[in-house]
Design a protein around this motif. Sequence first.
Motif, PDB file in Angstrom:
ATOM      1  N   HIS A   1     -14.035  14.707  23.625  1.00 59.94           N
ATOM      2  CA  HIS A   1     -13.702  13.580  22.763  1.00 59.94           C
ATOM      3  C   HIS A   1     -13.098  12.406  23.533  1.00 59.94           C
ATOM      4  N   THR A   2     -12.814  12.612  24.833  1.00 54.42           N
ATOM      5  CA  THR A   2     -12.366  11.524  25.704  1.00 54.42           C
ATOM      6  C   THR A   2     -13.225  11.551  26.956  1.00 54.42           C
TER       7      THR A   2
ATOM      8  N   LYS B   1     -13.865   8.723  22.370  1.00 49.97           N
ATOM      9  CA  LYS B   1     -13.365   7.547  23.106  1.00 49.97           C
ATOM     10  C   LYS B   1     -13.958   7.529  24.501  1.00 49.97           C
TER      11      LYS B   1
ATOM     12  N   SER C   1     -22.904   6.696  19.379  1.00 49.42           N
ATOM     13  CA  SER C   1     -22.295   6.884  18.069  1.00 49.42           C
ATOM     14  C   SER C   1     -23.339   7.343  17.049  1.00 49.42           C
TER      15      SER C   1
ATOM     16  N   GLN D   1     -20.547  10.257  15.023  1.00 49.02           N
ATOM     17  CA  GLN D   1     -19.121   9.924  14.994  1.00 49.02           C
ATOM     18  C   GLN D   1     -18.929   8.559  15.650  1.00 49.02           C
TER      19      GLN D   1
ATOM     20  N   THR E   1     -20.053  22.437  16.613  1.00 48.86           N
ATOM     21  CA  THR E   1     -19.061  21.659  15.855  1.00 48.86           C
ATOM     22  C   THR E   1     -18.713  20.328  16.515  1.00 48.86           C
ATOM     23  N   TYR E   2     -19.182  20.115  17.744  1.00 52.12           N
ATOM     24  CA  TYR E   2     -18.878  18.893  18.472  1.00 52.12           C
ATOM     25  C   TYR E   2     -19.813  17.774  18.063  1.00 52.12           C
ATOM     26  N   PRO E   3     -19.299  16.550  17.881  1.00 52.01           N
ATOM     27  CA  PRO E   3     -17.879  16.166  17.918  1.00 52.01           C
ATOM     28  C   PRO E   3     -17.270  16.282  16.526  1.00 52.01           C
ATOM     29  N   SER E   4     -15.999  16.619  16.474  1.00 48.55           N
ATOM     30  CA  SER E   4     -15.317  16.800  15.193  1.00 48.55           C
ATOM     31  C   SER E   4     -14.466  15.591  14.820  1.00 48.55           C
ATOM     32  N   LYS E   5     -14.453  14.573  15.700  1.00 46.69           N
ATOM     33  CA  LYS E   5     -13.671  13.360  15.458  1.00 46.69           C
ATOM     34  C   LYS E   5     -14.243  12.247  16.323  1.00 46.69           C
ATOM     35  N   PRO E   6     -13.762  11.014  16.184  1.00 45.73           N
ATOM     36  CA  PRO E   6     -14.273   9.918  17.016  1.00 45.73           C
ATOM     37  C   PRO E   6     -14.160  10.213  18.509  1.00 45.73           C
TER      38      PRO E   6
ATOM     39  N   ASP F   1     -12.279  18.461  25.716  1.00 47.31           N
ATOM     40  CA  ASP F   1     -13.038  18.843  24.530  1.00 47.31           C
ATOM     41  C   ASP F   1     -14.184  17.894  24.212  1.00 47.31           C
TER      42      ASP F   1
END
Length: 322
Positions: free
Chosen positions: A87-88, A32, A55, A60, A25-30, A85
Amino acid sequence: MKKLLNTVCAVALLALSWGAVQAQTYPSKPVKIVVPFGPGGFTDVVARILGVKLSESLGQPVVIENRPGAGSMIGSDQVAKSAPDGHTLLIVSSTHVISPWIYKSVPYDPIRAFAPVSKLVDSPYVLLTNPKVPAKNVQEFIALAKAQPDGIHYASSGNGSAQHLIGGLFASMTKTQLKHVPYRSSNLAATDLVAGVVESSFAGVPNALAQVPNGRLNALAVTSAKRIPQLPNVPTMQEAGVTGFDATIWLALLAPAGTPASIVNRLNSDVAKIMSTPETQKAMYDAGVEVSLSSPAAMSQLMVSEMDKWGKVVKEAGIKLE
């Protein structure tokens, strides 16, 4: 005993299953990527080249956020305290393992607070001077600095930065008294160097490539043991008479500690594919850096060994900040 073993196995299988689900499921959002330096320096340049390709690979948006200050500690601390997670993320330089030797207090453990993803590149620095400085080579620069104790300034991207440390190492090895002038980014340091506000700087190759060919700055030497192809006529410090001088800086991609191995490995695989393409390698070459990849485990070992190496350098150079 058998029941206990069954329970342990069940927990382990559950953890593996959960890790597999996260990887799927990764990544589920932008995503950073924090750059703990200002825009315009070679860390920022590498981050932006990588970010565009990452990207595309992750599907994402990848956002680059510059968080300069305190020798890279402000941005690094932000990522250390972020959710593990994937995402950072954080792009660090060798400064990451230097800060504990320079500052009395570091708000995170540079080794334990992060999960290494991959080494990215290696890069030397270049001793640059404003054309108004009468010294045309390293030995003349050393003589000028000795003739004017504290009268020759060198700009850096901030207290505790790699530029600061390399300048301190140079001053220590040449027994000169250069005056350090910290800026909030290497780009700002380069701007004042071109304007003649400061006389010199140990700058990243991108800054050199932007100013040396057009004559706005002079390149006296590179800090690596070998000459670099982007500036083939510029000697090494050793060739210029500073025996034993070799200071190459690396960049690496890190995640917060506790980031699942499945995500770290996914990122490592994607980064390796991206950095190995001819297009990316050319972009990195044009930016003045050399692609140098690693596994997460190898990057972890490198950070430990580099922390020990630079600790000795800091002590010998006598650099200390509050």
